[in-house]
Design an enzyme around this catalytic site. Structure first.
Site, PDB file in Angstrom:
ATOM      1  N   ASP A 292      -2.125 -21.322  28.344  1.00 14.58           N
ATOM      2  CA  ASP A 292      -2.535 -20.636  27.118  1.00 14.58           C
ATOM      3  C   ASP A 292      -2.460 -19.120  27.333  1.00 14.58           C
ATOM      4  OD1 ASP A 292      -4.746 -20.877  28.905  1.00 14.58           O
ATOM      5  OD2 ASP A 292      -6.161 -20.459  27.279  1.00 14.58           O
TER       6      ASP A 292
ATOM      7  N   GLU B 185      -8.059 -21.414  29.309  1.00 16.33           N
ATOM      8  CA  GLU B 185      -8.592 -20.438  30.260  1.00 16.33           C
ATOM      9  C   GLU B 185      -8.968 -19.157  29.533  1.00 16.33           C
ATOM     10  OE1 GLU B 185      -9.029 -17.377  33.289  1.00 16.33           O
ATOM     11  OE2 GLU B 185      -7.664 -17.323  31.609  1.00 16.33           O
TER      12      GLU B 185
HETATM   13 ZN    ZN Z   1      -4.892 -15.557  33.236  1.00 12.90          ZN
END
Ligand code: ZN
Length: 399
Positions: free
Chosen positions: A77, A143
């Site tokens: 992501d 994340e």
């Molecule tokens: Zn990163």
């Protein structure tokens, strides 16, 4: 699908073109699976759920069934592109100009994933497969956002299957000015504090009938921000406490407000933990408030951690030195990463590209850096599996 699988540049371009703005998968993990499966990796696509948060796709791919087991951890992501018109090239087009690759995720961290994948492919090709042990990819799509349906849950899943990982490399961009100048061996912890001072609302012309919380809050802020918590430790900077928000619910210049509030962000080293810091903040607030009513609350914490320099850290240092000639500094500065979850499982180091343009308009990486990082990762993988007396010890469970 990239035409040349062993080429980190083509892999990075293909990944950047997947619009995987957190928490969307955007085709990035499908692409990785498509490359890893034909290499013999057993791939698990894991969608993690939690009420009140979006579902997130994750990927765990493992080659081999015994130890030692080296895991590469990363995220597909990316943060959003911001003002797309402000970019020199469209953020998801992966344009190369003057030997520089532009695109969201170029350094954080599709570039790093592409380099490790290219290094893996080269290693397998050179040795006719893995000669011993296991190699895996632990890739999350969560994340950059809340990190609830990502690595933390993946690790629980691994635990429930009794999967054992002996050592982990997180490919976040850790280099600062030059590729290879910094390896992260830990991260500071963080904690957010909210302090609310309660007073008594009233007319500012009749101050004696009210109780103004603002001067008390000001004393608290001054005390918290100027009291040194420590002077740093061997591997960590000083603990820092920064006031970040002050708010008073008041719009009138002739009204004494009833409450005043401030928020603080603390980044702490290995002399502290959440409990000790909470107690310290409360003590300081009450001492500075001199009897006023103060509410102190805490939220959003991440633990401090350190992988003590040892053979595993040395392995990365020497790979960097062999390829670049540089002696990387072992640091613990900067923001947090998923290494904070992985550290409970095995030794973890973080090493990757330069982070100067991460999350910025015109995020970009020189092609030369992609080639150099691939060479470093290749050396690292080869050394990990050929060390005669492998530390960490052999282990692992067949899939
Ligand atoms: Zn990163």
């Amino acid at each position: 699908m990239p035409t040349d699988l062993a080429n980190p540049v083509e892999l990075a371009q293909a990944l950047i073109r997947c619009k995987s703005v957190t928490p969307t998968e955007g085709g990035a993990q499908t692409l990785l699976e498509g490359v890893l499966k034909p290499l013999g990796f057993t791939c698990h696509r894991l969608t993690m759920r939690e009420p009140g948060t979006p579902d997130v796709e994750n990927l765990y791919a493992r080659l081999g069934s015994d130890g030692p087991h080296l895991c590469f951890a990363g995220h597909t992501d990316v943060v959003n592109a911001g003002d797309e018109a402000a970019w020199s090239h469209p953020p998801f087009a992966a344009v190369i100009e003057d030997n520089i690759l532009f695109g969201r995720g170029a350094v954080d961290m599709k570039g790093g994933i592409a380099c490790f994948l290219a290094a893996t492919i080269a290693h397998l090709k050179e040795n006719g497969g893995l000669t011993r042990g296991s190699l895996s990819f632990l890739i999350t799509g969560d994340e950059e956002s809340v990190a609830i349906n990502g690595t933390r849950k993946l690790l629980q899943w691994l635990k429930s299957r009794e999967e054992r990982i002996d050592a982990c490399l997180v490919g976040e961009p850790t280099s600062a000015d030059t590729l290879g100048d910094e390896i992260k061996i830990g991260r500071r912890g963080y904690l957010n504090a909210t302090v609310i001072v309660e007073g008594k609302q009233g007319h500012s012309a009749y101050g004696e009938k009210a109780d103004n919380p603002i001067p008390k809050l000001a004393r608290i802020i001054d005390r918290l921000a100027s009291a040194p918590l420590d002077n740093g430790t061997r591997h960590f900077q000083k603990t820092s406490l920064e006031p970040t928000i002050i708010s008073v619910p008041n719009t009138a210049t002739n009204v004494i407000p009833g409450t005043a509030r401030a928020n603080f962000n603390i980044r702490y080293n290995d002399l502290h933990n959440r409990q000790s810091l909470e107690a310290w903040v409360r003590d300081q607030c009450h001492a500075a408030a001199k009897g006023a009513k103060v509410n102190v609350s805490f939220e959003g914490s991440g633990d401090v951690f350190l992988t003590e320099p040892g053979p595993f850290v040395q392995l990365m240092s020497s790979a960097v030195q062999t390829i670049t000639g540089r002696q990387a500094a072992l640091t613990t500065n900067g923001g947090t990463s998923d290494a904070r979850f992985i550290k409970d499982l095995c030794p973890v180091v973080e090493f990757g590209l330069r982070n100067a343009t991460a999350h910025q308009i015109d995020e970009r990486v020189p092609i030369a850096d992609l080639m150099t990082l691939t060479a470093i990762y290749r050396r690292f993988i080869a050394d990990f599996f050929t060390r005669p007396d492998s530390e960490p010890k052999a282990g692992g469970k067949a899939l």
